[in-house]
Design a protein around this motif. Sequence first.
Motif, short mmCIF file in Angstrom:
data_model
loop_
_atom_site.label_atom_id
_atom_site.label_comp_id
_atom_site.label_asym_id
_atom_site.label_seq_id
_atom_site.Cartn_x
_atom_site.Cartn_y
_atom_site.Cartn_z
N UNK A 130 0.82 -1.20 0.00
CA UNK A 130 0.00 0.00 0.00
C UNK A 130 0.86 1.26 0.00
N UNK A 131 0.19 2.40 -0.14
CA UNK A 131 0.88 3.69 -0.14
C UNK A 131 0.92 4.31 1.25
N UNK A 132 0.05 3.83 2.13
CA UNK A 132 0.02 4.28 3.51
C UNK A 132 -0.54 3.14 4.35
N UNK A 133 0.14 2.82 5.43
CA UNK A 133 -0.29 1.70 6.25
C UNK A 133 -1.63 1.99 6.91
N UNK B 117 -3.77 -2.74 9.61
CA UNK B 117 -2.46 -3.38 9.61
C UNK B 117 -1.65 -2.96 10.83
N UNK B 118 -1.70 -1.68 11.18
CA UNK B 118 -1.00 -1.21 12.38
C UNK B 118 -1.52 -1.94 13.61
N UNK C 74 7.56 -1.70 13.24
CA UNK C 74 7.37 -0.26 13.46
C UNK C 74 7.61 0.51 12.15
N UNK C 75 8.61 0.09 11.38
CA UNK C 75 8.87 0.74 10.10
C UNK C 75 7.67 0.58 9.18
N UNK C 76 7.07 -0.62 9.19
CA UNK C 76 5.87 -0.85 8.39
C UNK C 76 4.75 0.10 8.81
N UNK C 77 4.56 0.25 10.11
CA UNK C 77 3.53 1.16 10.63
C UNK C 77 3.75 2.59 10.15
N UNK D 36 -4.87 -8.64 5.04
CA UNK D 36 -3.93 -7.74 5.72
C UNK D 36 -3.70 -6.48 4.90
N UNK D 37 -3.30 -6.64 3.64
CA UNK D 37 -3.17 -5.52 2.70
C UNK D 37 -4.28 -5.71 1.66
#
Length: 352
Positions: free
Chosen positions: A172-175, A179-180, A266-269, A301-302
């Motif tokens: 995605x372009x923004x989590x 997902x967070x 955390x990076x994914x978030x 999830x995504x």
Amino acid sequence: MNLESNYLIIDMAEECYKHDGVLELESGEKLEGFEIAYTTRGHLTTAKDNVIWVIHALTGDAKVEEWWSGLIGEDKFFDPTKHFIVCANLLGSCYGSTNPLSDNPKTGTPYYYDFPNLSTKDIAKSLEHLRQNLGISSIHTLIGGSLGGQVALEWAYLLQEQVKHTVILASNAKTSSWTIGFNETQRMAIEADGTWGQNKPDAGKKGLEAARAIAMLSYRHPEDFTNKQSDKEEKLDGFRISSYLRYQGQKLANRFNAFSYWVLSKAMDSHDLGRGRGGVEKALASIPSKVLAIGVDKDVLFLKEESQFIANHVQKGSYKEIHSSAGHDAFLIEYEQLQYILRSFYLEENEG
């Protein structure tokens, strides 16, 4: 793809790039030098126009021919006899790149909990340093899935015309908050481990097992569990799915660690392509490469709509869909569908 040319042979190699400078992070923190483990496979043309750069997912590594064997390798879609394939272990991961268990140059001891926060933009910046060090002026195809897709999208924004094709799988372009939320429950499981907080490499290991079990519920679709993990006999306890999830948790905990899992989740978030760029839609519209966004119809999830959003807002985007009860993990295993989608993507360009 028409990538035939005169080849300059480069042997298959597993290397480590050392960056001595300071990496300024989005959080305002600084990383005083870093290392990135990476692999190269195949041949680089004299024009250096056949680079395929693969970005792995959350717990992946640089040995792309092992975890994406149906797509990369001799006689596969991305063939090292025709392409120069690069895959780097992401910053923060524990497979050779600088991570929380690496020594902090200020103290001479591992970072542990003092490792700085990373964003997908930070990780993309570290890959940019590697690209420049390798002398690669342009990338023919940048491809990644899940967290790897997020990093690939960030890097495509930074690279601009230096990447020709960008392939984003199940990302995605923004989590999303959804997902967070999944990631937060996994970190809560790690925190609940009584060893978390100790300066030990295996701190949080049992918590990581639980975190992986939670993650597996989002990586697959309920239909997949029904088909593969249902019990045929009547039971009161000892269900097949229970054993499966425990096994998956132990399997990951034996090869990964809670520190890297924490940092990378955390990076994914943090992922938000539009942060500081006028919003997601404006940022996507600034990407000039041909973008193929691939969604999975049963990804919980995504969501596939997130991939469609990318395709609809970049300058030159297209959307294709994998049909699979495997859910999010389909991008790692549905090789026949992936090859067909990728082949069509390049053929459409040639016909155009």
